[in-house]
Design an enzyme around this catalytic site. Sequence first.
Site, PDB file in Angstrom:
ATOM      1  N   GLY A  69      55.436  63.761  11.572  1.00  0.00           N
ATOM      2  CA  GLY A  69      55.785  63.753  13.059  1.00  0.00           C
ATOM      3  C   GLY A  69      57.077  63.872  13.372  1.00  0.00           C
ATOM      4  O   GLY A  69      58.195  64.213  12.482  1.00  0.00           O
ATOM      5  N   CYS A  70      57.720  63.574  14.860  1.00  0.00           N
ATOM      6  CA  CYS A  70      58.778  63.878  15.411  1.00  0.00           C
ATOM      7  C   CYS A  70      59.764  63.227  14.749  1.00  0.00           C
ATOM      8  O   CYS A  70      61.073  63.424  15.028  1.00  0.00           O
ATOM      9  CB  CYS A  70      58.456  63.907  16.908  1.00  0.00           C
ATOM     10  SG  CYS A  70      57.507  65.216  17.607  1.00  0.00           S
TER      11      CYS A  70
END
Length: 391
Positions: free
Chosen positions: A163-164
């Site tokens: 993810g980010c």
Amino acid sequence: MVTVDEVRKAQRAEGPATILAIGTATPPNCVDQSTYPDYYFRITKSEHRTELKEKFQRMCDKSRIKKRYMYLTEEILKENPSMCEYMAPSLDARQDMVVVEIPKLGKEAATKAIKEWGQLKSKITHLVFCTTSGVDMPGADYQLTKLLGLRPSVKRLMMYQQGCFAGGTVLRLAKDLAENNKGARVLAVCSEITAVTFRGPSDTHLDSLVGQALFGDGAAAIIVGSDPLPDIERPLFELVSAAQTILPDSDGAIDGHLHEVGLTFHLLKDVPGLISKNIEKSLNEAFKPLDITDWNSLFWIAHPGGPAILDQVEAKLGLKPEKLEATRNILSEYGNMSSACVLLILDEVRRKSVANGHKTTGEGLEWGVLFGFGPGLTVETVVLHSVAAST
């Protein structure tokens, strides 16, 4: 007889891990944020949902994004109508795209980084590949090794579904590899394509719609090594320290789940509030050894999860507007590219530093911080040291 301690000492680099090159890439298809709601509701056959479209238009208007790059074109989506529905089984179609396109986009960024580095690709000893877009075996790391023609003995590490925050993770791992393996040159690549998350709108899941308004495609690659070769390699930033933490009371704040319908995205809590509430603790822990408490004395690279996160962090820390200028500019020009974002911001900072005549690669400042935020809620904090800027 050589001792284990002597062997260990010989294996380790003397100086800190250093970023030696940065390369970036995007798909050719560029979408204008101002007209994206019309396109999105037309391609998903949802134009009759006028109230929902108005909400989405407001999301896009408030995103502070001007444009994004996307692999998915209108032609591709018309050939794969299941991807345009909200919850239609479509994982096969998505996977078939990303397992090919993720390494290809990564290759484009890596090729630029290797060119800037100026050394033979045979000197790359380690490869770290990161993507939240799809899963395969052998992975995108293997495919990139083949596409670039790296040595079969290159030591690979594949990171899926992070993810980010993962741009920070990549830097942390590259730092450890470079400093603990004398002479190592680490190629680290983040490549993201939203083909796994694109879907039609839903009245009951507005958090999914937030993702459709923010996410874009892009890749970034860096070369990391310790003890740069004088007159041959040109340092950009030194990686001084790196840490990861899970924020308190943040379970379920950001979730992503891979299902038959693709990768679903969920925002379940006040993410901007959680980050802004806890960010100073991470800063204090990272910069206490350096005796730095003035956050405006740093250059900043922060993952641009969205404008609300940046606004609240800026307000909480009393940051001057120019501190997050590079971060906001990348958000405006590319959208949220998950793990690749912070590396594009890093590239922006060093290029603008040279263009504006600053003395260092960090906007004329000595010390900087890089933040990654993502599922967990997980925060990566990297302390950066700039070097003298050279044209």
